[in-house]
Enzyme design. Sequence first.
Site, mmCIF file in Angstrom:
data_model
loop_
_atom_site.group_PDB
_atom_site.id
_atom_site.type_symbol
_atom_site.label_atom_id
_atom_site.label_comp_id
_atom_site.label_asym_id
_atom_site.label_seq_id
_atom_site.Cartn_x
_atom_site.Cartn_y
_atom_site.Cartn_z
ATOM 1 C CD GLU A 106 -2.552 1.069 2.880
ATOM 2 O OE1 GLU A 106 -3.347 1.924 2.785
ATOM 3 O OE2 GLU A 106 -2.319 0.296 3.686
ATOM 4 C CG ASP A 211 16.232 -1.134 11.717
ATOM 5 O OD1 ASP A 211 16.876 -0.483 12.721
ATOM 6 O OD2 ASP A 211 16.413 -1.246 10.627
#
Length: 304
Positions: A106, A211
């Site tokens: 998306e 992360d």
Amino acid sequence: MATSREGEVIENWIAENLDGGRVVKQSQAGASSWSSAYVYRTQTGKKYFVKVSRNRDSGMFEGEALGLQALYDTNSMRIPKIYHFGSLSSVPEGKGQGKGSFIIMEYLDFGSSYSQADLGRALAEMHKAEPADETAKKGMFGFPIDNTIGGTSQPNGWMDNWVDFYRERRLNHQLKLSKEPNLQKLGKKLCDNLERFFQGIEVKPSVLHGDLWSGNISGVDGQPSIFDPAVYYGHSEADFGMSWCAGFRPAFYEAYHKVLPQQPGFADRKQLYLLYHYLNHYNLFGGGYYSSAESILRELTNKI
């Protein structure tokens, strides 16, 4: 720009499997040392975000796809929906048999402002959510597949004890990659006494971004959004391991800990989680990250 061969594979998949019609434009949206990013626009005006790696097989993007889906399933904040990942060797007529892969997701219009309190609250709700993975629901730590942290392999084989997992799958893995005798000596002393830093607390598997630094955080329509993950199921506090370059402010921590109260020993464990990422940065980039990793190792081993 993606090459004509790459574009053919990606454009064909979008046209055949999504409802946006034929691709009419692609534009580059960024790059790293291991992948390039593009925005594909279709004839109906729909946009899709595409990442391409010319020297990695589809396993790299499989890890990203499964990770984003795990984050998406918590319904905690805006996460890009995954449509497909695949190999560029699927070009017709036998072309492109080497490595190369892509992922389609998306398109989110990043860049809007968001509050630090909303980010902290949403991250805590994500960590608090019941794992979607059945193995993690049973109390196991890891992920269905190995993935990457930046350009470094990240092993995620399931283990039933968090301290064992963090010692073997995270710290010892990075220490071995470092090939630095001094770091390895200090690391062994730390790892042999790792349980000391988890006394008196219970650790349950939470889905982690893995992360979480400022480059992987943005806003969409005023809501916080996170992306480019290195997902696994682990201790919620481990997501603070990149806080040295995440820009978290007091309002973030205050909102986070209203949902998940801070546990005893948090400050020392935060250093443990910073260590993994400093070691990884040393293994990737060298330079001053050595002194940062060594400093944390000395600080923590002096407490043993």
